[in-house]
Structure formats: structure tokens, C-alpha cells
Design a protein around this motif. Sequence first.
Motif, mmCIF file in Angstrom:
data_model
loop_
_atom_site.group_PDB
_atom_site.id
_atom_site.type_symbol
_atom_site.label_atom_id
_atom_site.label_comp_id
_atom_site.label_asym_id
_atom_site.label_seq_id
_atom_site.Cartn_x
_atom_site.Cartn_y
_atom_site.Cartn_z
ATOM 1 N N CYS A 69 0.843 -1.195 0.000
ATOM 2 C CA CYS A 69 0.000 0.000 0.000
ATOM 3 C C CYS A 69 0.880 1.247 0.000
ATOM 4 O O CYS A 69 1.833 1.346 0.780
ATOM 5 C CB CYS A 69 -0.918 0.015 1.222
ATOM 6 N N CYS A 72 -0.127 7.960 1.184
ATOM 7 C CA CYS A 72 -0.655 9.167 0.548
ATOM 8 C C CYS A 72 -0.428 10.380 1.441
ATOM 9 O O CYS A 72 -0.269 10.244 2.656
ATOM 10 C CB CYS A 72 -2.149 8.978 0.272
ATOM 11 N N GLU A 94 -4.241 3.250 -0.800
ATOM 12 C CA GLU A 94 -3.572 2.996 -2.082
ATOM 13 C C GLU A 94 -3.085 1.552 -2.131
ATOM 14 O O GLU A 94 -1.994 1.258 -2.599
ATOM 15 C CB GLU A 94 -2.393 3.956 -2.265
ATOM 16 N N GLU A 190 -4.171 4.229 -7.544
ATOM 17 C CA GLU A 190 -4.988 5.289 -6.960
ATOM 18 C C GLU A 190 -4.445 6.686 -7.275
ATOM 19 O O GLU A 190 -5.200 7.540 -7.781
ATOM 20 C CB GLU A 190 -5.123 5.079 -5.442
ATOM 21 N N PRO A 191 -3.163 6.977 -7.028
ATOM 22 C CA PRO A 191 -2.683 8.316 -7.401
ATOM 23 C C PRO A 191 -2.729 8.570 -8.903
ATOM 24 O O PRO A 191 -2.980 9.706 -9.326
ATOM 25 C CB PRO A 191 -1.241 8.351 -6.867
ATOM 26 N N TYR A 348 -10.897 5.245 -12.951
ATOM 27 C CA TYR A 348 -10.159 4.143 -12.346
ATOM 28 C C TYR A 348 -9.879 3.064 -13.375
ATOM 29 O O TYR A 348 -8.763 2.551 -13.491
ATOM 30 C CB TYR A 348 -10.963 3.568 -11.172
ATOM 31 N N LYS A 392 7.290 8.487 -3.766
ATOM 32 C CA LYS A 392 6.218 7.673 -3.209
ATOM 33 C C LYS A 392 6.791 6.675 -2.209
ATOM 34 O O LYS A 392 7.728 5.931 -2.507
ATOM 35 C CB LYS A 392 5.489 6.908 -4.328
#
Length: 398
Positions: A69, A72, A94, A190-191, A348, A392
Motif C-alpha cells: 500500500c 498518501c 492505495e 490510486e494516485p 479508475y 512515493k
Amino acid sequence: MDINSQNIEEIVKKVLQGMQGGSAAPKASGEVPKTGRVAMLTALEKFELKEYPIPPIGDDDILVKVEGCGVCGTDAHEFKRDPFGLIPVALGHEGTGEVVKMGKNVKVDSAGKPLNIGDKVVTCMIFADNPDITMFDLNKQNVGGADVYGLIPDDEIHMNGWFGDYILVRGGSTIFNVSDLDLESRILIEPCAVLIHAVERAKTTGILRFNSRVVVQGCGPIGLICIAILRTMGIENIVAVDGEEKRLAFAKEMGADNTVNFKEYKGAEELAEGVKKAFGGYFADFAFQCTGSPVAHSNIYKFIRSGGGLCELGFFINGGDATINPHFDICAKEITTVGSWVYTLRDYATTFDFLKRAKAIGLPMEKLITHKYPLEEINEALETNLKMEGLKIAIINK
């Protein structure tokens, strides 16, 4: 009896099927344990690993073993200040993992793709009480008001976020089978969806085209992903603006044609001339503002030509007020502006295709994940994020 290699293979298959009750062996490894760990944020800047019983799996539920994950900025804000008042809470939205158990009613994912034990999945949001959010409402409503795993209050389930060993995906949630993507790509979904949505919003202006001159301000993960998406669309005339040379160098790897370091200029007017020079004497046709800085927002209008466009997507929290001159910045130049906030379900699904395309043309998306921590070191991971070290940050379960 003539037993050749083909016969032997068929005999072995039949024997294995007989041992497994006539069905193929599940791809998931091992049995589901009775308990699982959750990284629970119990106080400001304090995660604790807590162990809870694996909850009962309802007929519409899915139990997922977490593989990884991303961290964020929202997680970092909650870790530092708890602005949403969620503590105690299992964070992490995420995430991605492997299906290990499913209710009897679960047959397909939210896009209608078959879903089975062992498949790799991601979640988007929970919208059982909001029928207006569907796969087919292209831009009818984004998911800003929906519940998201990793940002819901703790309850008797406990396994509500991706920072843990397991997550229970409840009936009414959106889930996608992404078994054809590698772990790093799945963590970035997700990002990346945030930027897919932003680019789709930008396209509604009719200004962003194949041959547009595009400036991207801010080369954190959001800006870098923005550049990558533009590059996969065939847009090549991209100028990246940031104050860190390492990030500007990475922007070129992601597809930027030229870069501008704002620290080398004094004032907005001089910086605007630097951007113009980077475009060979022209201002940008379109701009993406990817920072949370009010000063950056104020400056970006000066980078855009008359009749150009702007997409503002940098303010995921209240970053304060920006000062602009409505006459010079908007009216006299007839700037078309759109805002962008999270994504729709359709975005998505589009993101999966983007990640495959980015990999096919050689963009180093996996390099966005600069730090990997085990679940036991989640506090250190969040501290690294707050220090803005790397790009990230990700939690990876072994």
C-alpha cells in the motif's frame, strides 16, 4: 498399455483433481489464519500493530491478503494532525492484494470481469447508499463524497484499511481484478487515477490537444504522473517547473521536453519569461498546477497564452488563499479554468490501460516508489513522507 509422457500428465491431473474435490487448486497460498495484524493509528504520530480475529465473510464480502500500500499525503495529514477526527483508525487507501476468501454471491468485479480466489485486486470506494455513482456516469459525480477504505472509522471489523495483513471488502464496495499488473503498478493505481481524472477534465476545455505546449508546475508524484499521462497521449512539448534539480531530472525521464527551476528566477514575471524561453519563445497553451502552494497558483496564470487553459488539482487540503488579478489573469486573456478532485469510477478503469501503455513506451513508473517499508516500520514510513524524502513511500508485506 502404452504410457507416454502425455498420458502420465493426464493421470497426474486427474489424481490432483480427485484430491481437491474435482476443482482446480486455488492460486492463493496457505490457509487463512484466525487472526491478522492491523496498523491502527491510536494517537497523533503513533501507529500500533494490533491483532484481531479475521471477521466472518458475508455472502457479498471478499477477504484480501494485503501485498502492499502506498502512503498518501492524506495519510500523512491524518498521522500528523487527525484533521478528519478519525483516530483510532486503520489507514491506507492505495493498497492492493490477493483474494483469499469470497462470499458465495461474488462472481465478478465492478467492471464485470470474473473474480476468483488468487486474483490480484484494488478497491476504489464504497457507495452502496449512493446509486448515482456508477461505472457508466462518465463525469456525473466524482467520488469525493464516498467512503474509502483507509478513511473510515474503526468498528467491529477493524480490518478497514490497507495498512495491515488483511482487509475485508464489504458488499457494496467497488473492487477491480488487476491480476495483469505488477505490484508496483497496482500500488500506483490510486494516485494515477487522480491524474487521469485531471487530464479528462482538461480535455473538456477543447484546448488540450496532441500538439499543445503544456506546462506542469510541481514535480512531486502528482506532477510526475501528470507528465507521464500527457506523454502516453502523444503530447511531447512539455515543460516541467519545480525547485529541486533531482525532481526536474526525473521529469525528463517521465517525458518532459524541458525544465525550469523556479529558484533561479526572481519574481513571477521573470519566472514566466523563463517558461516562455523553455517553449522556444511561446507561452503555454495549457497548464497543470500540481502543487499545494497558493503562490504557485498565483504565478501559473502568467505562464499561459491568451485563450489558453488551466487545470488546478494541487489543493487536496485547504492550503490557504491565492492572490490573482481577475482582469489580467483571467478576463483579458480569456483563460479557461477547470478544477479537478479525485476521480470517477470510469477514470479508475482507464488508469489500468494507462499503466500498461506507460510501461510499453518505457516510462519508468516503478521508480516513483523510492522507499519501501515493512508493516512493522509504518511509523518510520510516515515520518519519511512528512520529511518529503523521496517520492512515493510504500508499505510492502513480505
